[in-house]
Design a protein around this motif. Sequence first.
Motif, PDB file in Angstrom:
ATOM      1  N   GLY A 153      28.883  83.403  26.976  1.00 31.19           N
ATOM      2  CA  GLY A 153      28.074  82.562  27.941  1.00 31.19           C
ATOM      3  C   GLY A 153      28.100  82.944  29.463  1.00 31.19           C
ATOM      4  O   GLY A 153      28.832  83.378  29.861  1.00 31.19           O
ATOM      5  N   LYS A 154      27.566  81.979  29.865  1.00 25.99           N
ATOM      6  CA  LYS A 154      27.556  82.083  30.789  1.00 25.99           C
ATOM      7  C   LYS A 154      28.054  80.548  32.193  1.00 25.99           C
ATOM      8  O   LYS A 154      28.258  79.062  31.266  1.00 25.99           O
ATOM      9  CB  LYS A 154      26.417  81.383  32.049  1.00 25.99           C
ATOM     10  CG  LYS A 154      25.131  83.446  31.095  1.00 25.99           C
ATOM     11  CD  LYS A 154      23.799  82.832  32.011  1.00 25.99           C
ATOM     12  CE  LYS A 154      22.864  84.720  31.628  1.00 25.99           C
ATOM     13  NZ  LYS A 154      21.751  83.755  31.118  1.00 25.99           N
ATOM     14  N   CYS A 155      29.156  80.419  33.263  1.00 25.15           N
ATOM     15  CA  CYS A 155      29.082  79.532  33.428  1.00 25.15           C
ATOM     16  C   CYS A 155      28.271  79.293  35.359  1.00 25.15           C
ATOM     17  O   CYS A 155      28.661  80.663  35.315  1.00 25.15           O
ATOM     18  CB  CYS A 155      30.817  79.281  33.702  1.00 25.15           C
ATOM     19  SG  CYS A 155      31.287  78.036  34.488  1.00 25.15           S
ATOM     20  N   ASN A 156      27.916  78.343  35.348  1.00 21.37           N
ATOM     21  CA  ASN A 156      27.251  78.642  37.147  1.00 21.37           C
ATOM     22  C   ASN A 156      28.561  77.778  37.781  1.00 21.37           C
ATOM     23  O   ASN A 156      29.352  76.456  37.706  1.00 21.37           O
ATOM     24  CB  ASN A 156      26.281  77.391  37.348  1.00 21.37           C
ATOM     25  CG  ASN A 156      24.632  77.903  36.231  1.00 21.37           C
ATOM     26  OD1 ASN A 156      24.705  78.761  35.424  1.00 21.37           O
ATOM     27  ND2 ASN A 156      23.817  77.147  36.101  1.00 21.37           N
ATOM     28  N   LEU A 157      28.195  77.925  39.283  1.00 21.53           N
ATOM     29  CA  LEU A 157      29.384  77.340  39.707  1.00 21.53           C
ATOM     30  C   LEU A 157      28.076  76.403  40.455  1.00 21.53           C
ATOM     31  O   LEU A 157      27.416  77.145  41.288  1.00 21.53           O
ATOM     32  CB  LEU A 157      29.685  78.124  41.422  1.00 21.53           C
ATOM     33  CG  LEU A 157      30.756  77.596  42.522  1.00 21.53           C
ATOM     34  CD1 LEU A 157      31.840  76.779  41.945  1.00 21.53           C
ATOM     35  CD2 LEU A 157      30.559  78.446  43.180  1.00 21.53           C
ATOM     36  N   ARG A 158      28.827  75.160  40.954  1.00 24.20           N
ATOM     37  CA  ARG A 158      27.347  74.277  41.593  1.00 24.20           C
ATOM     38  C   ARG A 158      27.771  74.000  42.390  1.00 24.20           C
ATOM     39  O   ARG A 158      29.213  72.338  41.947  1.00 24.20           O
ATOM     40  CB  ARG A 158      26.410  73.337  40.040  1.00 24.20           C
ATOM     41  CG  ARG A 158      25.179  72.030  41.076  1.00 24.20           C
ATOM     42  CD  ARG A 158      24.980  71.514  40.587  1.00 24.20           C
ATOM     43  NE  ARG A 158      24.630  71.736  38.637  1.00 24.20           N
ATOM     44  CZ  ARG A 158      25.033  71.217  37.405  1.00 24.20           C
ATOM     45  NH1 ARG A 158      25.917  70.603  37.878  1.00 24.20           N
ATOM     46  NH2 ARG A 158      25.215  71.760  37.377  1.00 24.20           N
ATOM     47  N   LEU A 159      27.122  74.054  43.712  1.00 28.09           N
ATOM     48  CA  LEU A 159      28.454  72.435  44.950  1.00 28.09           C
ATOM     49  C   LEU A 159      27.195  71.643  44.594  1.00 28.09           C
ATOM     50  O   LEU A 159      26.069  71.124  44.522  1.00 28.09           O
ATOM     51  CB  LEU A 159      27.662  73.150  46.024  1.00 28.09           C
ATOM     52  CG  LEU A 159      28.762  73.974  46.212  1.00 28.09           C
ATOM     53  CD1 LEU A 159      30.061  73.794  45.846  1.00 28.09           C
ATOM     54  CD2 LEU A 159      28.852  76.255  45.862  1.00 28.09           C
ATOM     55  N   LEU A 196      41.498  82.660  41.272  1.00 24.73           N
ATOM     56  CA  LEU A 196      41.774  82.472  40.026  1.00 24.73           C
ATOM     57  C   LEU A 196      41.326  83.619  38.862  1.00 24.73           C
ATOM     58  O   LEU A 196      41.754  84.063  38.202  1.00 24.73           O
ATOM     59  CB  LEU A 196      41.738  81.126  39.520  1.00 24.73           C
ATOM     60  CG  LEU A 196      41.518  80.215  38.477  1.00 24.73           C
ATOM     61  CD1 LEU A 196      43.423  80.369  38.710  1.00 24.73           C
ATOM     62  CD2 LEU A 196      41.193  78.641  38.324  1.00 24.73           C
ATOM     63  N   GLY A 197      40.240  83.939  39.646  1.00 22.42           N
ATOM     64  CA  GLY A 197      40.026  85.431  38.679  1.00 22.42           C
ATOM     65  C   GLY A 197      38.186  85.250  37.513  1.00 22.42           C
ATOM     66  O   GLY A 197      37.943  85.647  37.213  1.00 22.42           O
ATOM     67  N   PHE A 198      37.131  84.595  38.633  1.00 26.28           N
ATOM     68  CA  PHE A 198      36.229  84.102  37.646  1.00 26.28           C
ATOM     69  C   PHE A 198      35.275  84.745  38.653  1.00 26.28           C
ATOM     70  O   PHE A 198      35.010  84.592  39.509  1.00 26.28           O
ATOM     71  CB  PHE A 198      36.052  82.634  37.303  1.00 26.28           C
ATOM     72  CG  PHE A 198      37.388  82.278  36.474  1.00 26.28           C
ATOM     73  CD1 PHE A 198      37.115  82.658  34.799  1.00 26.28           C
ATOM     74  CD2 PHE A 198      38.497  81.660  36.382  1.00 26.28           C
ATOM     75  CE1 PHE A 198      38.293  82.444  33.969  1.00 26.28           C
ATOM     76  CE2 PHE A 198      39.548  81.452  35.424  1.00 26.28           C
ATOM     77  CZ  PHE A 198      39.443  82.005  34.376  1.00 26.28           C
ATOM     78  N   ASP A 199      33.967  84.513  38.019  1.00 25.99           N
ATOM     79  CA  ASP A 199      32.869  85.389  39.143  1.00 25.99           C
ATOM     80  C   ASP A 199      31.546  84.912  38.240  1.00 25.99           C
ATOM     81  O   ASP A 199      30.914  84.351  36.726  1.00 25.99           O
ATOM     82  CB  ASP A 199      32.737  87.338  38.455  1.00 25.99           C
ATOM     83  CG  ASP A 199      31.303  87.230  39.657  1.00 25.99           C
ATOM     84  OD1 ASP A 199      31.188  86.619  39.939  1.00 25.99           O
ATOM     85  OD2 ASP A 199      31.234  89.119  39.603  1.00 25.99           O
ATOM     86  N   TRP A 200      30.671  83.842  38.784  1.00 24.70           N
ATOM     87  CA  TRP A 200      29.900  83.020  38.969  1.00 24.70           C
ATOM     88  C   TRP A 200      28.378  84.124  38.867  1.00 24.70           C
ATOM     89  O   TRP A 200      27.722  83.418  39.024  1.00 24.70           O
ATOM     90  CB  TRP A 200      29.587  82.270  39.507  1.00 24.70           C
ATOM     91  CG  TRP A 200      29.174  82.177  41.246  1.00 24.70           C
ATOM     92  CD1 TRP A 200      28.161  82.644  41.981  1.00 24.70           C
ATOM     93  CD2 TRP A 200      30.254  82.562  41.965  1.00 24.70           C
ATOM     94  NE1 TRP A 200      29.053  82.457  43.345  1.00 24.70           N
ATOM     95  CE2 TRP A 200      30.230  82.887  43.471  1.00 24.70           C
ATOM     96  CE3 TRP A 200      32.370  82.253  42.058  1.00 24.70           C
ATOM     97  CZ2 TRP A 200      31.463  82.395  44.461  1.00 24.70           C
ATOM     98  CZ3 TRP A 200      32.611  81.910  42.980  1.00 24.70           C
ATOM     99  CH2 TRP A 200      31.961  82.734  44.260  1.00 24.70           C
ATOM    100  N   GLU A 201      28.445  85.412  39.213  1.00 25.86           N
ATOM    101  CA  GLU A 201      27.699  86.218  39.873  1.00 25.86           C
ATOM    102  C   GLU A 201      26.446  85.935  40.181  1.00 25.86           C
ATOM    103  O   GLU A 201      26.675  85.388  41.635  1.00 25.86           O
ATOM    104  CB  GLU A 201      27.105  87.272  38.163  1.00 25.86           C
ATOM    105  CG  GLU A 201      28.361  87.491  36.976  1.00 25.86           C
ATOM    106  CD  GLU A 201      27.909  87.931  35.877  1.00 25.86           C
ATOM    107  OE1 GLU A 201      26.992  87.765  35.409  1.00 25.86           O
ATOM    108  OE2 GLU A 201      28.869  88.063  35.034  1.00 25.86           O
ATOM    109  N   ASP A 202      25.406  85.644  40.313  1.00 25.32           N
ATOM    110  CA  ASP A 202      24.398  85.149  40.711  1.00 25.32           C
ATOM    111  C   ASP A 202      23.669  83.487  40.572  1.00 25.32           C
ATOM    112  O   ASP A 202      22.675  83.154  41.239  1.00 25.32           O
ATOM    113  CB  ASP A 202      22.983  86.058  40.575  1.00 25.32           C
ATOM    114  CG  ASP A 202      22.420  86.150  38.824  1.00 25.32           C
ATOM    115  OD1 ASP A 202      23.439  86.007  38.226  1.00 25.32           O
ATOM    116  OD2 ASP A 202      21.199  86.405  38.639  1.00 25.32           O
ATOM    117  N   ARG A 203      24.835  82.995  40.018  1.00 32.81           N
ATOM    118  CA  ARG A 203      24.770  81.497  39.584  1.00 32.81           C
ATOM    119  C   ARG A 203      25.935  80.940  40.610  1.00 32.81           C
ATOM    120  O   ARG A 203      26.401  79.836  39.855  1.00 32.81           O
ATOM    121  CB  ARG A 203      25.242  81.434  37.744  1.00 32.81           C
ATOM    122  CG  ARG A 203      24.020  82.060  36.892  1.00 32.81           C
ATOM    123  CD  ARG A 203      24.331  81.769  35.871  1.00 32.81           C
ATOM    124  NE  ARG A 203      25.406  82.260  35.369  1.00 32.81           N
ATOM    125  CZ  ARG A 203      25.603  83.102  34.937  1.00 32.81           C
ATOM    126  NH1 ARG A 203      25.285  84.186  34.450  1.00 32.81           N
ATOM    127  NH2 ARG A 203      27.099  83.911  35.233  1.00 32.81           N
TER     128      ARG A 203
END
Length: 552
Positions: free
Chosen positions: A58-64, A87-94
């Motif tokens: 799936g996908k995970c967003n980084l949301r401020l 920490l090793g994670f990537d929100w890509e374009d999200r």
Amino acid sequence: KKEAGVDFIRAIVNEDMKTGKYQGRVHTRFPPEPNGYLHLGHAKSICLNFGLAQEYGGKCNLRLDDTNPLKETPEYVESIKTDVRWLGFDWEDRMFHASDYFERLFELAVQLIKAGKAYVDDLTPEQIREYRGTLKEPGKNSPYRDRSAEENLDLFMRMRNGEFEDGSRVLRAKIDMASPNMVMRDPTIYRIRRAHHHRTGDAWCIYPMYDFTHCISDSIEGITHSICTLEFENNRELYDWMLNTLELYHPQQIEFARLNLTHTVLSKRKLIQLVEEGHVNGWDDPRMPTLSGVRRRGITPEALREFCARIGVAKADSMVDYGLLEFCAREHLNRIAPRLMAVLDPVKVVIENYPEGQVEEFEMPLNPEDESQGTRMVPFSRELYIERDDFREQAPNKKFFRLAIGKEVRLRYAYYITCNDVVKDEHGNITELRCTYDPATRGGWSDDGRKVKGTLHWVSAAHAVPAQVRLYDKLFTVENPNAAEEGKTFVDYLNPDSLSVVTGYLEPALKNMEHGSRVQFERIGYFCVDPDSTADAPVFNRTVTLKDSWAK
Ligand code: ATP
Ligand code: MG
Ligand code: MG
């Protein structure tokens, strides 16, 4: 129903995948407010949210979650991005911002007003609190609760246009002032606050509240599982009410227990206080439980992810021993860190039968358990340093395998030496150990069958590189500084000895290492090069001792 082998959140996701609730999608988000640096509690949430997305394709967003302009800064935003990546994670374009949705949120508030589900209230904050009632008693309706939709719409527009003073009016959802759930007693959803926002500038003088913003942000982004900590359990009813009332796409909120760690505090408010009052040297002080702190301390992202995997997720609050993080750090560092020699509390050894001025070099493996790490050259000469604690004038017992008068020990990869005598200063402190070496034991080995059990680390005195070595201990003296006695606060439990600085003497290969390099000082612990380090003045942080000293 309990599913074997998975935690309750994965059990929910598995069930949703089976029933096709979200058409087989898993879309999570990590939603920090940029009002401080991320801490180890956030790491748990990051690993959970990004981890779920990875596991289920799936996908995970980084949301401020930036709706409170007074406390939020671009510095915090940058630190959050750095820490999540580290920490090793990537929100890509999200990467999203709640502030991206201000216009849409405003429209939805208008929609609520038109539907008779929100009203502008003129009560003061104190009155609102008073009218809200208590857990035992229902609240009472505000006299402004029955304003017409037209009047509310007019007032809300004028709130936006800046016609009213800060705090003079709020917009509230019209739900139920008698609800047993206090959160449902007409929660405030907009307030007036003339504050410069780090992204929207002065475009707005009204800002939406968390309970209004969060569910709608989740909905806009198509989140499936909105995971938050247990304190928000009561807010779920409002989350659901809002999305149902507005007839929006509806993610499900799931609560899990927050991480609590012994001997530290995991709350941005408290961490800010430690920084601002100067109890620590900034957010990235290696004693801080922030991600930037543990990074500077030398803890690896791999170790932190392993820690998060081991603590798991549950529905009940608990306290995790800080020692578990150290255990995970030790395990990983043991595999990756080269092993070199440094003496932190030196006493001089003079080898009387070794020629003056002679220097020889030993080639030593960087890690005897991992040949691929290669070797380094270590100089040996007549005068060396060993650890003061590795010597006693008289061996205290039969199990003392270190150096004593009349005893022989092995100097790591070099020679056997025997101590014959000591030199003391006028106070009786030992200043020199007079020793002899056996040239036949070159490389630190003899096959004549004699028993030499002790192996000591050492450095050649003339070649030793002095370095500042920072030794860290627990930040707080008690397991739970949050549970302060009456009249005290968590700050009263700070450990005055949480940092001690010593001069260490390093073998030359430890000079000029890159910032952040991680090494084992043999027999002492794991250390890493601090960013304060320069070529002339190396600085090392102790990440963790070799053995667990926390259990005591
Ligand atoms: P704090 O109490 O330190 O201010 P917060 O919850 O207000 O933390 P946010 O920036 O809103 O901080 O948190 C972002 C996400 O991290 C949220 O989803 C929150 O649930 C999660 N989180 C925060 N603290 C912890 C913790 N101790 N354990 C697990 N998750 C946490
Ligand atoms: Mg929060
Ligand atoms: Mg907070």
